[in-house]
Design a protein around this motif. Structure first.
Motif, PDB file in Angstrom:
ATOM      1  N   MET A 130       0.860  -1.185   0.000  1.00 38.94           N
ATOM      2  CA  MET A 130       0.000   0.000   0.000  1.00 38.94           C
ATOM      3  C   MET A 130       0.892   1.229   0.000  1.00 38.94           C
ATOM      4  O   MET A 130       1.684   1.424   0.924  1.00 38.94           O
ATOM      5  CB  MET A 130      -0.911   0.033   1.234  1.00 38.94           C
ATOM      6  N   ASP A 131       0.771   2.037  -1.041  1.00 40.00           N
ATOM      7  CA  ASP A 131       1.568   3.262  -1.135  1.00 40.00           C
ATOM      8  C   ASP A 131       0.678   4.463  -0.829  1.00 40.00           C
ATOM      9  O   ASP A 131      -0.503   4.475  -1.184  1.00 40.00           O
ATOM     10  CB  ASP A 131       2.163   3.392  -2.539  1.00 40.00           C
ATOM     11  N   GLU A 132       1.263   5.472  -0.184  1.00 38.02           N
ATOM     12  CA  GLU A 132       0.523   6.678   0.235  1.00 38.02           C
ATOM     13  C   GLU A 132      -0.734   6.286   1.026  1.00 38.02           C
ATOM     14  O   GLU A 132      -1.851   6.713   0.717  1.00 38.02           O
ATOM     15  CB  GLU A 132       0.155   7.535  -0.979  1.00 38.02           C
ATOM     16  N   ALA A 133      -0.526   5.482   2.054  1.00 37.30           N
ATOM     17  CA  ALA A 133      -1.647   4.973   2.847  1.00 37.30           C
ATOM     18  C   ALA A 133      -2.447   6.101   3.482  1.00 37.30           C
ATOM     19  O   ALA A 133      -3.687   6.026   3.570  1.00 37.30           O
ATOM     20  CB  ALA A 133      -1.130   4.028   3.934  1.00 37.30           C
ATOM     21  N   ASP A 134      -1.774   7.164   3.928  1.00 34.67           N
ATOM     22  CA  ASP A 134      -2.498   8.257   4.572  1.00 34.67           C
ATOM     23  C   ASP A 134      -3.452   8.935   3.591  1.00 34.67           C
ATOM     24  O   ASP A 134      -4.583   9.291   3.950  1.00 34.67           O
ATOM     25  CB  ASP A 134      -1.528   9.279   5.182  1.00 34.67           C
ATOM     26  N   LYS A 135      -3.038   9.080   2.336  1.00 34.90           N
ATOM     27  CA  LYS A 135      -3.906   9.689   1.326  1.00 34.90           C
ATOM     28  C   LYS A 135      -5.095   8.791   1.014  1.00 34.90           C
ATOM     29  O   LYS A 135      -6.213   9.271   0.811  1.00 34.90           O
ATOM     30  CB  LYS A 135      -3.114   9.977   0.052  1.00 34.90           C
ATOM     31  N   MET A 136      -4.866   7.477   0.980  1.00 37.54           N
ATOM     32  CA  MET A 136      -5.965   6.549   0.724  1.00 37.54           C
ATOM     33  C   MET A 136      -7.042   6.680   1.793  1.00 37.54           C
ATOM     34  O   MET A 136      -8.237   6.645   1.505  1.00 37.54           O
ATOM     35  CB  MET A 136      -5.451   5.105   0.650  1.00 37.54           C
ATOM     36  N   LEU A 137      -6.607   6.855   3.037  1.00 44.73           N
ATOM     37  CA  LEU A 137      -7.569   7.014   4.127  1.00 44.73           C
ATOM     38  C   LEU A 137      -8.265   8.365   4.034  1.00 44.73           C
ATOM     39  O   LEU A 137      -9.468   8.469   4.273  1.00 44.73           O
ATOM     40  CB  LEU A 137      -6.869   6.846   5.474  1.00 44.73           C
ATOM     41  N   ARG A 193      -5.159   7.083  12.172  1.00 42.96           N
ATOM     42  CA  ARG A 193      -5.853   6.182  11.250  1.00 42.96           C
ATOM     43  C   ARG A 193      -4.870   5.273  10.514  1.00 42.96           C
ATOM     44  O   ARG A 193      -5.168   4.099  10.262  1.00 42.96           O
ATOM     45  CB  ARG A 193      -6.676   6.982  10.246  1.00 42.96           C
ATOM     46  N   VAL A 194      -3.695   5.799  10.176  1.00 36.70           N
ATOM     47  CA  VAL A 194      -2.678   4.961   9.533  1.00 36.70           C
ATOM     48  C   VAL A 194      -2.197   3.890  10.512  1.00 36.70           C
ATOM     49  O   VAL A 194      -1.957   2.742  10.127  1.00 36.70           O
ATOM     50  CB  VAL A 194      -1.491   5.818   9.035  1.00 36.70           C
TER      51      VAL A 194
END
Length: 453
Positions: free
Chosen positions: A155-162, A193-194
């Motif tokens: 999972m890349d850029e997990a914070d943006k996905m959330l 959240r991450v």
């Protein structure tokens, strides 16, 4: 991992990858690569926290490609999830670069275009899928993706996905892929959240954090200008873009409307080729604009935060924040478009009176005071229109109330008139005049009636 290897050969990657790395101009691993590669190659689950532009993509792609080695079977053995179509395409470019001397097959999946060509590519056989969460689930539910052979998931850029609300799709994906697999999660920040996602997704992970959270790269010089109004922002932007040192520039705005307005204005000012990208632009248009910008055929790219993350364009000399981002972490990602690959860059932010509150918060997050410059001589500073000034004052009042609920500002409701809306102009009492005239007519009728008697 304190001793940073000076060569990628220290990681004992296969010859095909080392040759491609050398051709790509990678001389030595970045700090995130130096720490992440040995752990990922050893098969550990990995949590990587590093600011944008530090080489996160290669940190997970190289061990993933090493593990896949060569084409095998028809179904995917590796999966990379990314939040946006632009980032999916960027990762795909990196895969093609590193896997140049292998026969590995990769497919990029994203929305905004019809799925027909993507389905055909999957049916021909695939080793690695790079996808947005929504399109992956869509094609899985159609029966076009078989997950039983998946051994590695990133999972890349997990914070943006959330931030974009992908948690339900992520959880649905985790339910349909094999439990036994290697997982890697990369993010520029490590919010609560991450952390929750990492606990659900990773099993006894090794954590790699090369910089404190939300730290901006040292290669980026950051400055800000206090501007009184929107017209001054426009004049300042034009003034700066007339300077020769601003060679390739991304201008970030807070909305699609602002992006279009700024782009149209700059397009009429003979400042070089201008393109605009935002969520309302078609996918092919966005890809074409990005390709022209990367190639140097476009000098100015105006964008919303759809382009703030993951786009690796090493020659961006300047980033200009025409509007201060309201999601504070996005500031880090915006300015991370410059100062990449150890090259110098500059980030310039325009701050109006109502945005000063938000920029103070950003400075708290990045743990530094951004240098404020005086407006250059020659920049026209027109007076602030009354309506715009009122909007700023209302916003500042709301900010102060947020910090102190007892605060009473210029726009609080007046005592003795609780029904008045301070944000709504006073209406003319037209209805009262009609009512008075009606009353007079009624009185005349009554008087006439008694006279006749």
């Amino acid at each position: 991992m304190s001793d940073t290897p000076q060569s990628f050969e220290n990681f004992k990657l296969n010859k095909q990858l080392l040759l491609a790395i050398n051709e790509a101009g990678y001389e030595k691993p970045t700090p995130i690569q130096a720490q992440a590669l040995p752990l990922a190659l050893a098969g550990h689950d990995l949590l990587g926290i590093a600011q944008t532009g530090t080489g996160k993509t290669a940190a997970y792609l190289l061990p993933l490609l090493f593990k896949l080695k060569y084409a095998q079977g028809k179904h995917p053995r590796g999966l990379v999830l990314a939040p946006t179509r632009e980032l999916v395409l960027q990762i795909t470019d990196e895969v093609n670069r590193f896997a140049k001397y292998t026969d590995l097959r990769s497919v990029s999946l994203y929305g905004g275009v019809g799925p027909k060509s993507q389905i055909e590519a999957l049916q021909e056989g695939v080793d690695l899928i790079i996808s947005t969460p929504g399109r992956f689930l869509d094609l899985y539910n159609r029966g076009e993706i078989f997950t039983r052979d998946l051994k590695t998931m990133v999972m890349d850029e997990a914070d943006k996905m959330l931030d974009m609300g992908f948690m339900p799709q992520i959880r649905s994906t985790l339910e349909v892929i094999p439990v036994k697999r290697q997982n890697m999660l990369f993010s520029a920040t490590f919010s609560g959240r991450v952390e929750v996602l990492s606990q659900e997704f990773l099993e006894f992970p090794e954590r790699v954090e090369v910089t404190p959270q939300a730290t901006t790269a040292e290669t980026i010089r950051q400055v800000k200008y206090a501007v009184p109004n929107l017209k001054t922002k426009i004049h300042l932007l034009e003034f700066l873009l007339r300077q020769q040192e601003l060679k390739r520039v991304i201008v970030f705005t807070k909305s699609r409307k602002n992006a279009e307005a700024v782009s149209n204005y700059l397009g009429r000012r003979d400042l070089g080729e201008v393109k605009v990208i935002h969520a309302n632009k078609g996918q092919n248009t966005r890809i074409h604009s990005m390709d022209l910008f990367k190639a140097g055929d476009v000098r100015i790219l105006v964008a919303t935060d759809v382009a703030a993350r993951g786009l690796d364009i090493t020659e961006v000399s300047h980033v200009i924040n025409f509007d201060v981002p309201l999601i504070y972490d996005d500031y880090v990602h915006r300015i991370g478009r410059t100062g990449r690959a150890e090259k110098d860059g500059e980030a310039i932010t325009f701050v109006n009176p109502a945005e000063a509150y938000h920029f103070d918060k950003i400075e708290g997050i990045i743990r530094m005071q951004v240098v404020e410059l005086s407006l250059p001589e020659g920049v026209e500073v027109p007076p602030t229109p009354f309506v715009e000034k009122q909007e700023y004052e209302r916003e500042i009042d709301l900010q102060k109330r947020k910090e102190n609920p007892d605060f009473k500002g210029a726009f609080h409701e007046k005592k003795g008139n609780p029904g008045t809306n301070p944000f709504k102009p006073t209406e003319k009492k037209r209805g009262n005049k009609n009512s008075k005239a009606k009353k007079n007519r009624s009185q005349l009728k009554t008087q006439s009636k008694y006279k006749n008697k």
